[in-house]
Design an enzyme around this catalytic site. Structure first.
Site, short mmCIF file in Angstrom:
data_model
loop_
_atom_site.label_atom_id
_atom_site.label_comp_id
_atom_site.label_asym_id
_atom_site.label_seq_id
_atom_site.Cartn_x
_atom_site.Cartn_y
_atom_site.Cartn_z
CB CYS A 21 -0.92 0.00 1.21
SG CYS A 21 -0.09 0.27 2.79
CB CYS A 167 -1.00 -3.51 2.25
SG CYS A 167 0.79 -3.29 2.46
CB CYS A 170 0.28 -2.83 6.82
SG CYS A 170 -0.88 -2.20 5.57
CG ASP A 403 0.71 -13.38 65.95
OD1 ASP A 403 1.12 -13.47 64.77
OD2 ASP A 403 1.37 -13.75 66.94
#
Length: 588
Positions: A21, A167, A170, A403
């Site tokens: 492209c 393309c 891509c 604790d």
């Protein structure tokens, strides 16, 4: 006007014919002008076609000027003679000329005789043909005009009316998936999450096979570029992610009402693309470079982008071309966007807490998956905080822990919370004060003070030198043998008593077996009755107070039983202070 140079022409020609492209061609030409990528794709494509055609057209000549074009020269001048190679076709409008074996003489007023390949012309009058009709010389300009299905392959100029091909590099991301429509979808995804923000960073996750396809196209143009004495380094190619961001950032910002899209922000908006059709493109790399693809936890596939890039760095051009087409094959479909993922950086909240209950653990108490206590300090603090910041989760930490049956009094114990993916990240001082009040009003078992937002770096101060800090305790001690006030008075004279504490039996399931040295800095006593007294201690952080009193079957030495020469046990224990000067105190 595209900022292209003469050296870019072979790259443009090769990539157009390969099926790239327009925007990917700009990437390969190393164009860094961001505005160039924001132009309509069709406009850029047409300008690229004009760019390469201008180079070819510069070689065509005007009919009024002489031209030499090689073996089959077909250009003529009616005014002057010209010699053009093997099939000489020069003519003189005034005088005859002899030109060798196939020489033909011509006169401006006489008819013309044409040999097998010779074509003579008169500028003043058309001569009647003796053997066959005269033919016009083929036009060089006609060769530049694309026609039919061969247009793209010969000149890179496709049929403008036809739908653009996907393309090969891509896979349509820079064609169909970076326009206003996609920006609207991204903005809608962000708005749906209802974050509070004024900036964001856009991240892109691409299919790993795009790296393979880009490598193939790079090899496709590299040879020709080098033959022309030029260099195209792969690292100079504009990354696809960057080109995508250059196009989309402004569009997304506008759709979000002007929120700034920057390179660094607390809010990350991620866009992911997949392309199942070409998923197998990178599979051959696992055979050629098996050491690059090793299974990892939390990874659905070994073909991660990093693994593919690493393999492409190792593989030779010859091996690559043996396994993968160059240029890549034409895909039949575009990539598919997989939705928008938003993630905000963690927010850190710190403060101090007091615990007033002897049946409340610091964190949820689970044994074999079964809950033993209905709540915890962590949960009582976290619930209002998570609601206010609209966070998805949290991590709780503190300077030590008590604790379940131990109270924390005095100025409290420092704590910090990491809030995961908060949708709200900023509160005013008054809002933080209101949040603190909400926590304190939600339960009488705890109380919070000094609540504030801190940085990640500041959190480390809570743990720095933790074992060098001191803590103060008050214990209610019981003795088996009746005692008098004088029997315990010597305890107040003991200073800097060093203990050897083997990991207590009660925590051996979660702490490694070891002998740890701890120091009791000072002690004092308050006699209550013959079997009870209060013991106040100031110790090094990390000292096990209960084990110091009863000895833990001899695992802590010395211990209070040895000092008093009678069995002793601890009935109640309170933490009076944790001497850590963090977080900063906030006036009430």
């Amino acid at each position: 006007m595209l900022p292209l140079k003469e050296k870019d022409k072979p790259i443009v020609q090769k990539l157009l014919s390969a099926g790239c492209c327009a925007r990917c061609i700009l990437r390969f030409c190393c164009i860094r002008v961001q505005a160039t990528y924001r132009r309509p794709q069709q406009d850029t494509l047409e300008e690229l076609q004009t760019f390469i055609h201008s180079a070819e057209n510069s070689q065509s000549h005007d009919a009024a000027a002489p031209e030499t074009s090689g073996e089959n020269n077909q250009s003529h001048d009616a005014a002057a003679p010209e010699t053009s190679g093997e099939n000489n076709q020069s003519h003189d409008a005034a005088a005859p000329e002899t030109s060798g074996e196939n020489n033909q003489s011509h006169d401006a007023a006489a008819p013309e005789t044409s040999g097998e390949n010779n074509k003579s012309h008169d500028a003043a009058a058309a001569a009647p043909a003796v053997t066959e009709a005269p033919q016009e010389p083929p036009s060089k300009r006609a060769k530049l005009e694309p026609s039919g299905t061969n247009a793209a392959s010969e000149g890179g100029d496709g049929n403008a009316a036809a739908a653009p091909r996907v393309c090969v590099v891509c896979l349509g991301i820079l064609q169909e998936l970076c326009d206003l429509t996609q920006a609207v979808k991204i903005a809608a995804g962000v708005k749906a999450e209802k974050y509070e923000f004024d900036s964001l960073v856009l991240s892109v996750s691409l299919p790993a096979q795009l790296c393979v396809r880009e490598h193939s196209c790079w090899l496709h143009v590299k040879k020709e570029v080098r033959e022309k004495g030029l260099v195209l380094d792969k690292d100079d190619i504009i990354p696809l992610k960057e080109a995508f961001k250059w196009i989309m950032q402004g569009l997304v910002s506008k759709e979000l009402g002007g929120a700034v899209v920057v390179t660094k922000s607390a809010l990350e908006v991620g866009v992911e693309f997949t392309h199942k059709e070409t998923d197998a493109d990178c599979h051959f790399l696992a055979t050629v470079c098996p050491d690059c693809f090793k299974p990892a936890k939390n990874k659905q596939s070994v073909f991660t982008r990093m693994a593919v890039v690493k393999a492409l760095e190792k593989i030779s051009d010859v091996k690559f071309l043996r396994h993968f087409p160059c240029p890549p094959t034409q895909p039949s479909s575009c990539c598919s966007p997989q939705g928008v993922q938003c993630l905000h950086l963690s927010v850190f909240v710190a403060g101090r807490y007091n615990k007033f209950c002897r049946s409340l653990p610091q964190t949820p108490w689970l044994i074999d998956g079964e809950r033993r206590m209905e709540s915890s300090v962590e949960e009582l603090i976290a619930a209002p905080v998570l609601s206010t910041f609209r966070a998805e989760g949290f991590n709780f930490s503190s300077s030590g822990r008590e604790d379940v049956d131990v109270r924390t009094l005095g100025n409290g114990r420092p704590f910090a919370m990491e809030l995961l993916n908060p949708h709200r990240s900023r509160l005013s001082r008054m809002e933080m004060k209101q949040l603190q009040q909400t926590i304190n009003e939600s339960s009488d078992k705890i109380r919070v003070r000094d609540l504030q937002i801190v940085t990640r770096d500041a959190m480390s101060r809570m743990k720095e030198g933790e074992e060098e800090k001191t803590k103060s305790y008050t214990a209610l001690v019981w003795t088996r043998r009746p005692i008098q006030r004088e029997d315990i008075s010597f305890i107040g004279d003991i200073k800097e008593l060093t203990l050897d504490q083997k990991t207590p039996l009660r925590v051996l399931h979660r702490r490694a077996l070891a002998v740890r040295q701890r120091v009791v800095h000072s002690m004092n006593v308050h006699f209550l009755d013959p079997h009870h007294f209060h013991l106040r201690l100031k110790t090094q952080a990390g000292t096990y107070i209960k084990e110091f009193v009863h000895g833990d079957f001899g695992r802590t030495k010395p211990n209070l039983c040895e000092l008093l020469r009678t069995d002793a046990d601890i009935l109640e224990l309170d933490v009076e202070s944790v001497d850590v000067d963090w977080p900063p105190a906030i006036p009430e």
